[in-house]
Design a protein around this motif. Structure first.
Motif, PDB file in Angstrom:
ATOM      1  N   ASP A 218      -3.843 -12.198 -21.296  1.00 27.52           N
ATOM      2  CA  ASP A 218      -3.415 -13.148 -22.469  1.00 27.52           C
ATOM      3  C   ASP A 218      -3.724 -14.460 -22.697  1.00 27.52           C
ATOM      4  O   ASP A 218      -2.917 -15.642 -22.213  1.00 27.52           O
ATOM      5  N   TYR A 219      -5.014 -14.661 -22.799  1.00 33.40           N
ATOM      6  CA  TYR A 219      -5.631 -15.977 -22.531  1.00 33.40           C
ATOM      7  C   TYR A 219      -5.196 -17.056 -23.362  1.00 33.40           C
ATOM      8  O   TYR A 219      -5.065 -18.337 -23.036  1.00 33.40           O
ATOM      9  N   ARG A 220      -4.841 -16.647 -24.673  1.00 28.18           N
ATOM     10  CA  ARG A 220      -4.328 -17.667 -25.576  1.00 28.18           C
ATOM     11  C   ARG A 220      -2.986 -18.181 -25.172  1.00 28.18           C
ATOM     12  O   ARG A 220      -2.765 -19.522 -25.255  1.00 28.18           O
ATOM     13  N   TRP A 251      -9.561 -21.208 -21.283  1.00 30.00           N
ATOM     14  CA  TRP A 251     -10.419 -21.430 -22.330  1.00 30.00           C
ATOM     15  C   TRP A 251     -11.903 -20.547 -22.050  1.00 30.00           C
ATOM     16  O   TRP A 251     -12.648 -19.866 -22.849  1.00 30.00           O
ATOM     17  N   ARG A 253     -12.252 -18.012 -20.361  1.00 35.62           N
ATOM     18  CA  ARG A 253     -12.001 -16.426 -20.890  1.00 35.62           C
ATOM     19  C   ARG A 253     -12.098 -16.103 -22.184  1.00 35.62           C
ATOM     20  O   ARG A 253     -12.324 -15.099 -22.668  1.00 35.62           O
ATOM     21  N   LEU A 254     -11.549 -17.289 -23.163  1.00 36.21           N
ATOM     22  CA  LEU A 254     -11.636 -17.137 -24.740  1.00 36.21           C
ATOM     23  C   LEU A 254     -13.024 -17.318 -24.901  1.00 36.21           C
ATOM     24  O   LEU A 254     -13.473 -17.158 -26.137  1.00 36.21           O
ATOM     25  N   ASP A 256     -14.779 -20.288 -25.092  1.00 33.50           N
ATOM     26  CA  ASP A 256     -14.793 -21.621 -25.658  1.00 33.50           C
ATOM     27  C   ASP A 256     -15.532 -22.685 -24.733  1.00 33.50           C
ATOM     28  O   ASP A 256     -14.933 -23.468 -23.818  1.00 33.50           O
ATOM     29  N   THR A 260     -13.780 -25.465 -22.524  1.00 33.39           N
ATOM     30  CA  THR A 260     -13.760 -25.348 -20.924  1.00 33.39           C
ATOM     31  C   THR A 260     -14.389 -26.537 -20.163  1.00 33.39           C
ATOM     32  O   THR A 260     -13.706 -27.109 -19.171  1.00 33.39           O
TER      33      THR A 260
END
Length: 405
Positions: A218-220, A251, A253-254, A256, A260
């Protein structure tokens, strides 16, 4: 009156961590059993006898408790009583307390603070299940002291010690992927931190939860929690730096890149003026050298080619005799960082070798198994002949642990 055995306390804690009544637990035991059990009312009486320590569970109930809670018999019933020297450590603090002619006393609190620091410093080296048993015993001791007479100042110090121990216990549970228990201990740690009005402890609880949800994917939410920890933390404190680094990993993992690198830049600015701590292995004292480790991890997750050189430098330093005590767990994770970076730059053969070495070390805890899985999937996607061997090694690593394939 005889003291309740430690195994009975653990049985009760395991049930309350799941927020089950004794009646609900009875139904769980019936569902888990391969053979007929007595009626629920009879089982409730059996549970009550176990949790009060009046009689130890027989082999049948031992097996059922382990099934229901997802824990080994060693963790539930045996380990704490067999930890070498631990009874002596607690007894020494108890003797000091009594000699001070006080229910608590500064000397007892000082020794308890030292014990907390020792446990936090043991975290990178001691297997989580073993460390968890030591933490439990010290928490039992703190609970006894909280029941005694004490000043407001002594009460606050006990709350803080109990909070750190609960937080460390939660961290061990996360390492073992025992998330229900981890959440219960995190709630306790956060509550104690709030009662003691100790912002640093409260912030560490939020940062630890950010780490847990990052592991779960759940990266967010991991970003949100990391930023929340920074809001709570004293500026430039260890937890503020750690939460900033955790934000950067989330970030990454998302995917971005700008966010990051912004987080990595903030970490480096915070870390650059810091001296090395007295105990760099202390889990809650930020070691500036850890910054490079986090940079290697974060860059490897975002697929930055610079991750390879960072990971090689980190690994070389961790394995250099002149760079302090050995840190085998950190070195194993550095190998996983390097392997992922090697995949990104088109060197899958070396990535396989490095990953196999990391898995064979015995230093990767269950909470990091997914990182090895990610490399195995990447190797399989490239059609390498070594993919099968790597997958078998990964499956052997995860024996007895439910992991995605």
């Amino acid at each position: 009156m005889n003291a309740v055995p430690a195994w009975a306390t653990r049985l009760r804690a395991a049930r309350t961590a799941q927020q089950w009544s004794q009646r609900q637990l009875a139904r769980k035991l019936i569902e888990a059993s391969d053979e007929a059990l007595p009626d629920p009312e009879s089982i409730i009486r059996v549970i009550r006898g176990h949790e009060h320590g009046r009689h130890r569970p027989d082999d049948r109930y031992t097996e059922l408790y382990c099934r229901v809670y997802g824990l080994s018999a060693a963790i539930l019933f045996d380990s704490a009583d067999e930890t070498p020297g631990l009874g002596d450590e607690i007894d020494a603090m108890e003797l000091s307390r009594r000699a001070a002619a006080s229910d608590v006393g500064n000397e007892t609190l000082d020794r308890l603070d030292t014990a907390v620091d020792d446990l936090a410093s043991a975290y990178p080296k001691v297997p989580p299940a073993q460390l968890l048993e030591r933490v439990r015993r010290h928490l039992e001791y703190v609970t006894r002291l909280l029941d005694g007479r004490k000043t407001l100042a002594e009460h606050r110090r006990l709350l803080i010690a109990g909070g750190w121990l609960s937080l460390l216990g939660a961290t061990c549970h996360i390492d073992l992927r025992q998330y229900a228990f981890a959440e219960a201990r995190l709630r306790t740690a956060a509550q104690l931190g709030r009662q003691a009005e100790y912002a640093e402890l409260t912030a560490w609880c939020v940062e630890t939860e950010a780490w847990r949800v990052l592991i779960e994917g759940d990266y967010r939410r991991a970003v949100t929690l990391s930023q929340g920890a920074q809001d709570l933390a004293p500026r430039a404190s260890s937890v503020f730096i750690q939460a900033t680094a955790q934000e950067g990993r989330a970030w990454a993992r998302l995917g971005d890149g700008p966010a990051t690198r912004s987080a990595l830049g903030r970490v480096h600015r915070l870390v650059s003026p810091l001296p090395a701590p007295d105990r760099p292995e202390h889990h809650y004292q930020y070691d500036p050298a850890k910054s490079d480790t986090y940079t290697a991890t974060t860059l490897s997750w975002i697929g930055d080619p610079a991750a390879e050189s960072y990971a090689r430098q980190v690994l070389a330093r961790l394995e250099s005799p002149g760079e302090g005590p050995p840190r085998p767990r950190r070195a194993a994770l550095a190998r996983l960082d390097l392997a992922l970076a090697l995949l990104a730059v088109g060197q899958p053969e070396e990535a396989v070798h490095v990953t196999m070495t990391a898995m064979a070390s015995g230093e990767i805890v269950p909470s990091s198994y997914w990182r090895a899985a990610e490399i195995a999937v990447g190797v399989e996607a490239r059609g390498l002949p070594e993919a099968g061997e790597l997958r078998e090694a990964y499956q052997a690593l995860c024996t007895g642990v439910s992991m995605p394939t």
